[in-house]
Design a protein around this motif. Structure first.
Motif, PDB file in Angstrom:
ATOM      1  N   ALA A  71      27.891  46.875  26.011  1.00 10.28           N
ATOM      2  CA  ALA A  71      28.344  46.555  27.368  1.00 10.28           C
ATOM      3  C   ALA A  71      27.756  45.233  27.819  1.00 10.28           C
ATOM      4  CB  ALA A  71      27.936  47.658  28.336  1.00 10.28           C
ATOM      5  N   LYS A  72      28.510  44.513  28.628  1.00 13.58           N
ATOM      6  CA  LYS A  72      27.988  43.303  29.265  1.00 13.58           C
ATOM      7  C   LYS A  72      28.648  43.127  30.625  1.00 13.58           C
ATOM      8  CE  LYS A  72      31.047  39.813  27.128  1.00 13.58           C
ATOM      9  NZ  LYS A  72      31.069  38.546  26.343  1.00 13.58           N
ATOM     10  N   ILE A  73      27.926  42.460  31.499  1.00  9.77           N
ATOM     11  CA  ILE A  73      28.432  42.144  32.833  1.00  9.77           C
ATOM     12  C   ILE A  73      28.898  40.697  32.854  1.00  9.77           C
ATOM     13  CG2 ILE A  73      27.893  42.003  35.295  1.00  9.77           C
ATOM     14  CD1 ILE A  73      27.778  44.852  34.193  1.00  9.77           C
ATOM     15  N   LYS A  74      30.073  40.454  33.389  1.00  8.04           N
ATOM     16  CA  LYS A  74      30.585  39.093  33.497  1.00  8.04           C
ATOM     17  C   LYS A  74      30.640  38.661  34.963  1.00  8.04           C
ATOM     18  CE  LYS A  74      33.085  36.933  30.823  1.00  8.04           C
ATOM     19  NZ  LYS A  74      34.235  36.244  30.181  1.00  8.04           N
ATOM     20  N   ASN A  75      30.153  37.453  35.226  1.00  6.12           N
ATOM     21  CA  ASN A  75      30.261  36.821  36.537  1.00  6.12           C
ATOM     22  C   ASN A  75      31.465  35.895  36.537  1.00  6.12           C
ATOM     23  OD1 ASN A  75      27.688  38.000  36.926  1.00  6.12           O
ATOM     24  ND2 ASN A  75      27.137  36.353  38.339  1.00  6.12           N
ATOM     25  N   VAL A  76      32.270  35.987  37.560  1.00 11.37           N
ATOM     26  CA  VAL A  76      33.469  35.158  37.644  1.00 11.37           C
ATOM     27  C   VAL A  76      33.476  34.406  38.980  1.00 11.37           C
ATOM     28  CG1 VAL A  76      35.989  35.129  37.608  1.00 11.37           C
ATOM     29  CG2 VAL A  76      34.746  36.820  36.234  1.00 11.37           C
ATOM     30  N   PRO A  77      33.276  33.091  38.956  1.00 13.65           N
ATOM     31  CA  PRO A  77      33.372  32.311  40.204  1.00 13.65           C
ATOM     32  C   PRO A  77      34.816  32.298  40.714  1.00 13.65           C
ATOM     33  CG  PRO A  77      32.276  31.070  38.445  1.00 13.65           C
ATOM     34  CD  PRO A  77      32.925  32.247  37.805  1.00 13.65           C
ATOM     35  N   TYR A  78      34.968  32.244  42.013  1.00 13.48           N
ATOM     36  CA  TYR A  78      36.293  32.093  42.611  1.00 13.48           C
ATOM     37  C   TYR A  78      36.116  31.334  43.927  1.00 13.48           C
ATOM     38  CZ  TYR A  78      35.351  35.617  46.193  1.00 13.48           C
ATOM     39  OH  TYR A  78      34.836  36.278  47.270  1.00 13.48           O
ATOM     40  N   GLU A  79      37.199  30.877  44.498  1.00 17.58           N
ATOM     41  CA  GLU A  79      37.121  30.085  45.733  1.00 17.58           C
ATOM     42  C   GLU A  79      36.995  31.019  46.933  1.00 17.58           C
ATOM     43  OE1 GLU A  79      39.654  26.636  46.232  1.00 17.58           O
ATOM     44  OE2 GLU A  79      40.254  26.788  44.126  1.00 17.58           O
ATOM     45  N   PHE A  80      35.762  31.468  47.183  1.00  8.91           N
ATOM     46  CA  PHE A  80      35.524  32.430  48.260  1.00  8.91           C
ATOM     47  C   PHE A  80      35.837  31.844  49.633  1.00  8.91           C
ATOM     48  CE2 PHE A  80      31.497  30.402  47.145  1.00  8.91           C
ATOM     49  CZ  PHE A  80      31.082  29.889  48.363  1.00  8.91           C
ATOM     50  N   THR A  81      35.883  30.519  49.738  1.00 10.59           N
ATOM     51  CA  THR A  81      36.210  29.909  51.028  1.00 10.59           C
ATOM     52  C   THR A  81      37.639  30.255  51.469  1.00 10.59           C
ATOM     53  OG1 THR A  81      36.839  27.865  49.876  1.00 10.59           O
ATOM     54  CG2 THR A  81      34.596  27.992  50.779  1.00 10.59           C
ATOM     55  N   LYS A  82      38.508  30.605  50.503  1.00  8.48           N
ATOM     56  CA  LYS A  82      39.883  30.960  50.862  1.00  8.48           C
ATOM     57  C   LYS A  82      39.922  32.248  51.680  1.00  8.48           C
ATOM     58  CE  LYS A  82      42.480  28.790  47.083  1.00  8.48           C
ATOM     59  NZ  LYS A  82      43.413  29.054  45.965  1.00  8.48           N
ATOM     60  N   ILE A  83      39.217  33.270  51.218  1.00  7.39           N
ATOM     61  CA  ILE A  83      39.238  34.521  51.969  1.00  7.39           C
ATOM     62  C   ILE A  83      38.481  34.367  53.288  1.00  7.39           C
ATOM     63  CG2 ILE A  83      37.223  35.598  50.839  1.00  7.39           C
ATOM     64  CD1 ILE A  83      38.839  38.275  51.103  1.00  7.39           C
ATOM     65  N   MET A  84      37.433  33.549  53.288  1.00 11.61           N
ATOM     66  CA  MET A  84      36.718  33.306  54.538  1.00 11.61           C
ATOM     67  C   MET A  84      37.635  32.642  55.571  1.00 11.61           C
ATOM     68  SD  MET A  84      33.032  32.041  52.999  1.00 11.61           S
ATOM     69  CE  MET A  84      32.242  31.835  54.610  1.00 11.61           C
ATOM     70  N   LYS A  85      38.470  31.711  55.111  1.00 13.09           N
ATOM     71  CA  LYS A  85      39.414  31.039  56.015  1.00 13.09           C
ATOM     72  C   LYS A  85      40.448  32.027  56.552  1.00 13.09           C
ATOM     73  CE  LYS A  85      42.720  27.215  56.199  1.00 13.09           C
ATOM     74  NZ  LYS A  85      43.353  26.096  55.443  1.00 13.09           N
ATOM     75  N   ASP A  86      40.991  32.868  55.663  1.00 10.56           N
ATOM     76  CA  ASP A  86      41.984  33.854  56.082  1.00 10.56           C
ATOM     77  C   ASP A  86      41.396  34.835  57.098  1.00 10.56           C
ATOM     78  OD1 ASP A  86      43.642  32.603  54.314  1.00 10.56           O
ATOM     79  OD2 ASP A  86      43.852  34.310  52.945  1.00 10.56           O
ATOM     80  N   MET A  87      40.167  35.268  56.854  1.00  8.15           N
ATOM     81  CA  MET A  87      39.524  36.212  57.755  1.00  8.15           C
ATOM     82  C   MET A  87      39.217  35.575  59.110  1.00  8.15           C
ATOM     83  SD  MET A  87      37.071  38.047  54.926  1.00  8.15           S
ATOM     84  CE  MET A  87      36.231  39.181  56.018  1.00  8.15           C
ATOM     85  N   THR A  88      38.867  34.295  59.080  1.00  8.92           N
ATOM     86  CA  THR A  88      38.620  33.576  60.328  1.00  8.92           C
ATOM     87  C   THR A  88      39.894  33.495  61.159  1.00  8.92           C
ATOM     88  OG1 THR A  88      36.867  32.255  59.300  1.00  8.92           O
ATOM     89  CG2 THR A  88      37.847  31.391  61.325  1.00  8.92           C
ATOM     90  N   MET A  89      41.008  33.216  60.502  1.00  9.74           N
ATOM     91  CA  MET A  89      42.293  33.132  61.197  1.00  9.74           C
ATOM     92  C   MET A  89      42.686  34.477  61.816  1.00  9.74           C
ATOM     93  SD  MET A  89      44.429  30.730  58.533  1.00  9.74           S
ATOM     94  CE  MET A  89      45.969  30.975  59.394  1.00  9.74           C
TER      95      MET A  89
END
Length: 232
Positions: free
Chosen positions: A198-216
């Protein structure tokens, strides 16, 4: 063969898309989701649609169950949940509430002669936090009939061996709580007559997109900022 384990997407479509793209590159045989598709984030219907589209085998999480009930059945009555629970319930299409209600809470599958039990919280409760220092963890693993237990719910990934038995927590795709914004998921490599890897994988993503949507959509600022900090 490879199995990918995802969970705790929490209505974060952008994180889910990046994780599925990473999983596709891994050329896995199957994807299994351990639940909590909804809650906190602002894309519950879109997340469920993508899970359905990809025909991903899925469990029910504690937040999913609480949204179906429209009550604090399996989640804490906090300031953030007092916003997130009713918002998600109202936003969710009736067909998607039915989908969540129909999901199983646990399942056991066999791959290459290895039996693996999948749960959201723990084998005891859908909302038990099976952290590495959980006081029940030794007893739970001693009573485990399968070769491995794979869980979620804590949003903090880890891998731990108990003799010949393996315990894996896959972390969280959509709302990590380990002090960083990256999505996490677990990969299991299973070969006949070999220990499960087993291994854990970290996956970067553009979290600013969901932050913008939630702000709106006027979500609480403390909830929005948690997507960058990786802290609850």
């Amino acid at each position: 063969m490879k199995i990918a384990i995802i969970s705790d997407i929490h209505s974060n479509l952008y994180a889910l898309m990046e994780v599925l793209a990473d999983i596709d590159n891994e050329k896995v045989s199957q994807i299994i989701c351990l639940g909590d598709l909804v809650g906190y984030g602002c894309h519950p219907n879109e997340v469920i649609a993508l899970i359905k589209q990809r025909d991903i085998l899925c469990l029910k999480g504690n937040y999913d169950a609480s949204v179906v009930d429209n009550a604090y059945s399996y989640i804490r009555n906090t300031d953030l949940n007092s916003f997130s629970l009713p918002w998600t319930y109202e936003e969710l299409r009736a067909s998607n509430r039915f989908y969540l209600s129909s999901l199983p809470e646990t399942m056991t599958l066999e791959f290459e002669g290895k039996k693996i039990k999948f749960v959201h919280g723990s084998p005891l409760k859908i909302n038990e936090y099976l952290t590495e220092d959980n006081e029940n963890i030794d007893e739970i693993m001693a009573n485990l009939e399968e070769d491995a237990l794979v869980c979620a719910h804590t949003h903090i990934p880890y891998i731990k061996q108990f003799g010949s038995k393996l315990l894996v927590n896959d972390g969280s795709v959509g709302k990590p709580k380990n002090g960083q914004p990256d999505a996490t998921y677990a990969l299991l490599e299973i070969e006949k007559d070999q220990p499960i890897k087993a291994k854990i994988k970290n996956v970067p993503y553009e979290f600013t997109k969901i932050m913008k949507d939630m702000t709106m959509k006027r979500f609480p600022n403390r909830l929005i900022s948690s997507y960058e900090s990786g802290i609850e």
